[in-house]
Design a protein around this motif. Structure first.
Motif, PDB file in Angstrom:
ATOM      1  N   UNK A   1       0.883  -1.165   0.053  1.00  0.00           N
ATOM      2  CA  UNK A   1       0.072  -0.034   0.192  1.00  0.00           C
ATOM      3  C   UNK A   1       0.836   1.206   0.103  1.00  0.00           C
ATOM      4  N   UNK A   2       2.195   1.183   0.880  1.00  0.00           N
ATOM      5  CA  UNK A   2       2.817   2.365   0.923  1.00  0.00           C
ATOM      6  C   UNK A   2       3.706   2.520  -0.564  1.00  0.00           C
ATOM      7  N   UNK A   3       4.031   1.456  -1.150  1.00  0.00           N
ATOM      8  CA  UNK A   3       4.647   1.373  -2.475  1.00  0.00           C
ATOM      9  C   UNK A   3       3.745   2.155  -3.631  1.00  0.00           C
ATOM     10  N   UNK A   4       2.676   1.728  -3.505  1.00  0.00           N
ATOM     11  CA  UNK A   4       1.769   2.102  -4.331  1.00  0.00           C
ATOM     12  C   UNK A   4       1.411   3.650  -4.485  1.00  0.00           C
ATOM     13  N   UNK A   5       1.500   4.079  -3.237  1.00  0.00           N
ATOM     14  CA  UNK A   5       1.273   5.584  -2.935  1.00  0.00           C
ATOM     15  C   UNK A   5       2.589   6.519  -3.490  1.00  0.00           C
ATOM     16  N   UNK A   6       3.808   5.645  -2.942  1.00  0.00           N
ATOM     17  CA  UNK A   6       4.953   6.330  -3.305  1.00  0.00           C
ATOM     18  C   UNK A   6       5.525   6.408  -4.997  1.00  0.00           C
ATOM     19  N   UNK A   7       4.988   5.360  -5.548  1.00  0.00           N
ATOM     20  CA  UNK A   7       5.485   5.235  -6.968  1.00  0.00           C
ATOM     21  C   UNK A   7       4.360   6.256  -7.861  1.00  0.00           C
ATOM     22  N   UNK A   8       3.104   5.991  -7.417  1.00  0.00           N
ATOM     23  CA  UNK A   8       1.941   6.810  -8.049  1.00  0.00           C
ATOM     24  C   UNK A   8       2.183   8.405  -7.880  1.00  0.00           C
ATOM     25  N   UNK A   9       2.727   8.741  -6.929  1.00  0.00           N
ATOM     26  CA  UNK A   9       2.973  10.343  -6.742  1.00  0.00           C
ATOM     27  C   UNK A   9       4.425  10.624  -7.251  1.00  0.00           C
ATOM     28  N   UNK A  10       5.282   9.779  -7.561  1.00  0.00           N
ATOM     29  CA  UNK A  10       6.598  10.168  -7.959  1.00  0.00           C
ATOM     30  C   UNK A  10       6.560  11.346  -9.328  1.00  0.00           C
ATOM     31  N   UNK A  11       7.512  12.243  -9.364  1.00  0.00           N
ATOM     32  CA  UNK A  11       7.156  13.299 -10.239  1.00  0.00           C
ATOM     33  C   UNK A  11       7.286  12.549 -11.819  1.00  0.00           C
ATOM     34  N   UNK A  12       8.031  11.512 -11.925  1.00  0.00           N
ATOM     35  CA  UNK A  12       8.180  10.992 -13.232  1.00  0.00           C
ATOM     36  C   UNK A  12       7.038   9.961 -13.422  1.00  0.00           C
ATOM     37  N   UNK A  13       6.148   9.850 -12.872  1.00  0.00           N
ATOM     38  CA  UNK A  13       5.083   8.627 -12.939  1.00  0.00           C
ATOM     39  C   UNK A  13       3.995   9.592 -13.134  1.00  0.00           C
ATOM     40  N   UNK A  14       3.095   9.382 -14.301  1.00  0.00           N
ATOM     41  CA  UNK A  14       1.978   9.785 -14.561  1.00  0.00           C
ATOM     42  C   UNK A  14       0.906   9.065 -13.638  1.00  0.00           C
ATOM     43  N   UNK A  15       0.826   9.312 -12.303  1.00  0.00           N
ATOM     44  CA  UNK A  15      -0.131   8.193 -11.683  1.00  0.00           C
ATOM     45  C   UNK A  15      -0.965   9.034 -10.670  1.00  0.00           C
ATOM     46  N   UNK A  16      -1.744   8.501 -10.014  1.00  0.00           N
ATOM     47  CA  UNK A  16      -2.840   9.111  -9.027  1.00  0.00           C
ATOM     48  C   UNK A  16      -3.072   8.405  -7.887  1.00  0.00           C
ATOM     49  N   UNK A  17      -3.550   8.890  -6.892  1.00  0.00           N
ATOM     50  CA  UNK A  17      -3.928   8.289  -5.593  1.00  0.00           C
ATOM     51  C   UNK A  17      -4.908   7.323  -5.658  1.00  0.00           C
ATOM     52  N   UNK A  18      -5.895   7.839  -6.284  1.00  0.00           N
ATOM     53  CA  UNK A  18      -7.291   6.830  -6.468  1.00  0.00           C
ATOM     54  C   UNK A  18      -6.938   5.676  -6.991  1.00  0.00           C
ATOM     55  N   UNK A  19      -6.311   5.230  -8.254  1.00  0.00           N
ATOM     56  CA  UNK A  19      -6.153   3.772  -8.629  1.00  0.00           C
ATOM     57  C   UNK A  19      -5.414   3.131  -7.445  1.00  0.00           C
ATOM     58  N   UNK A  20      -4.309   3.822  -7.081  1.00  0.00           N
ATOM     59  CA  UNK A  20      -3.315   3.297  -5.865  1.00  0.00           C
ATOM     60  C   UNK A  20      -4.006   2.754  -4.421  1.00  0.00           C
ATOM     61  N   UNK A  21      -5.012   3.616  -3.999  1.00  0.00           N
ATOM     62  CA  UNK A  21      -5.936   3.395  -2.893  1.00  0.00           C
ATOM     63  C   UNK A  21      -6.900   2.321  -3.350  1.00  0.00           C
ATOM     64  N   UNK A  22      -7.370   2.143  -4.430  1.00  0.00           N
ATOM     65  CA  UNK A  22      -8.479   1.228  -4.800  1.00  0.00           C
ATOM     66  C   UNK A  22      -7.619  -0.181  -4.814  1.00  0.00           C
ATOM     67  N   UNK A  23      -6.526  -0.235  -5.508  1.00  0.00           N
ATOM     68  CA  UNK A  23      -5.661  -1.374  -5.572  1.00  0.00           C
ATOM     69  C   UNK A  23      -5.297  -1.976  -4.208  1.00  0.00           C
ATOM     70  N   UNK A  24      -4.916  -0.718  -3.306  1.00  0.00           N
ATOM     71  CA  UNK A  24      -4.543  -1.254  -2.040  1.00  0.00           C
ATOM     72  C   UNK A  24      -5.821  -1.766  -1.057  1.00  0.00           C
ATOM     73  N   UNK A  25      -6.782  -1.526  -1.295  1.00  0.00           N
ATOM     74  CA  UNK A  25      -7.977  -2.193  -0.536  1.00  0.00           C
ATOM     75  C   UNK A  25      -8.328  -3.522  -1.345  1.00  0.00           C
ATOM     76  N   UNK A  26      -8.321  -3.831  -2.667  1.00  0.00           N
ATOM     77  CA  UNK A  26      -8.209  -4.965  -3.101  1.00  0.00           C
ATOM     78  C   UNK A  26      -7.416  -5.799  -2.831  1.00  0.00           C
ATOM     79  N   UNK A  27      -6.021  -5.536  -2.603  1.00  0.00           N
ATOM     80  CA  UNK A  27      -5.045  -6.339  -2.309  1.00  0.00           C
ATOM     81  C   UNK A  27      -5.205  -6.803  -0.618  1.00  0.00           C
ATOM     82  N   UNK A  28      -5.818  -5.958   0.059  1.00  0.00           N
ATOM     83  CA  UNK A  28      -5.995  -6.015   1.599  1.00  0.00           C
ATOM     84  C   UNK A  28      -6.974  -7.247   1.556  1.00  0.00           C
ATOM     85  N   UNK A  29      -8.099  -7.226   0.796  1.00  0.00           N
ATOM     86  CA  UNK A  29      -9.074  -7.801   0.560  1.00  0.00           C
ATOM     87  C   UNK A  29      -8.720  -9.248   0.332  1.00  0.00           C
ATOM     88  N   UNK A  30      -7.563  -9.277  -0.559  1.00  0.00           N
ATOM     89  CA  UNK A  30      -7.136 -10.856  -1.256  1.00  0.00           C
ATOM     90  C   UNK A  30      -6.229 -11.312   0.029  1.00  0.00           C
TER      91      UNK A  30
END
Length: 361
Positions: A170-199
């Protein structure tokens, strides 16, 4: 089924659970063959004027009759064929889980892009609120996992490892998504975090009832049933979402020749335009917008996965009170699915940096 000689050919009649498992596999085999046959029939369809197109969009009564016939015929097939199908289903189910993950990634990126494209403060705030709620749910759920599956007085290093890895992801998702060179967002990172926790929860709750680190062993039957229902629910959502996305302007299921597959080439050259105008009503091209064949492949794999979900990924039914989805096979399948989900999500973030000329999601 106990009285059918080609099914019950044993000297000692197996348990009732064995026949239940066999029945599930036979129905699944009939469904798999139905969709597999249609997947083969639909290969190569590129235009809606193709005679086979009507079988994809219509003929529902005939399809229902064919499906029922195939399912009934599967009860006349020797058990050896069913055993082979069961083995193949484990690999097909793994492939379906990968497709399920890809569909989830596609959904989260589409959701994020839809709100960002509105370019209004309200939607940016909504993105932030949903992301925070998902992360709060992830951490609270992880705390419950420590409480349920790491009881004091027991050596539960394996469970602790699974939970810590999930939190770290969950922390890695947020760090990578918010990296300046990565065109990411917190929304997908947070949703995937919830899904991984469910799994992770799904895997840990599938541990055997006599395992001392499974703190839910006292409610294992209810947990087994709820896990089964959630698994079937996510399967139905995946199939429905794939159907909806197949009918939209997505490139996920689109063949290379489709105008929705991202090609910049015009359908007709300039010299062909005038000639086309003369016969527009008669010979208008209507290219398909997605692969009919791959569409049916998803349903065929979903048939395999449903069988594995209902039988707990194993044919062992020596326990007369066998619970669906309980056992180490199921634990590792779901934990590995979590790790593959994490790997695919991180890949979706870093792939555009490694291959800037290609489009991802």
């Amino acid at each position: 089924m106990e009285k059918i000689p080609w099914i019950n050919y044993f000297a000692d009649t197996p348990s009732r659970e064995w026949f239940q498992t066999d029945a599930v596999l036979r129905v699944s085999l009939g469904s798999f063959l139905f969709f597999a046959i249609f997947a083969l029939i639909m290969i190569g369809i590129k235009d809606q004027r193709d005679a086979r197109d009507i079988w994809h969009h219509g003929g529902w009564m005939a399809k229902i009759m064919i499906w029922c016939t195939l399912v009934i015929l599967m009860f006349f097939v020797p058990h050896g064929f069913v055993g082979v199908y069961e083995t193949l289903s484990k690999f097909g189910s793994g492939l379906f889980l990968l497709i399920q993950v890809v569909l989830l990634l596609d959904f989260t990126h589409t959701w994020n892009n839809a709100w960002v494209s509105k370019d209004e403060q309200f939607w940016y705030i909504a993105l932030l609120v949903v992301s925070l709620v998902c992360y709060i749910a992830t951490f609270l759920f992880s705390g419950l996992l420590f409480h349920w599956f790491n009881p004091s007085g027991y050596d539960c290093n394996l469970n602790t490892f699974f939970i810590v890895v999930t939190l770290s992801l969950a922390f890695v998702f947020a760090v990578v998504a918010l990296h300046p060179k990565v065109n990411g967002s917190l929304l997908p990172a947070s949703v995937i975090s919830v899904y991984c926790t469910y799994l992770c929860y799904s895997g840990l709750s599938s541990e055997p009832r006599d395992y001392e680190c499974n703190g839910l062993h006292g409610h294992v039957k209810a947990v087994s049933t709820s896990t089964l229902l959630l698994g079937m629910f996510t399967t139905v959502l995946s199939v429905v979402y794939s159907a909806v996305r197949a009918g939209s302007s997505t490139a996920l299921l689109s063949p290379p020749s489709s105008p929705r597959a991202g090609s910049g080439k015009p359908l007709l050259s300039f010299d062909e335009i005038e000639e086309g105008h003369k016969n527009a009503q008669k010979d208008e091209e209507r290219p398909v917008t997605y692969s009919y064949s791959f569409f049916h492949v998803i349903f065929a794999l979903a048939s395999m996965y449903s069988a594995m979900l209902l039988t707990g990924w194993t044919s062992s039914t020596t326990d007369g009170e066998k619970l669906i989805g309980v056992g180490w096979h199921t634990v590792w399948v779901r934990i590995c699915t979590e790790w593959i989900t994490a790997a695919l999500y991180i890949w979706s973030l870093v792939a555009p940096l490694l291959f800037p000329d290609r489009e991802f999601f």
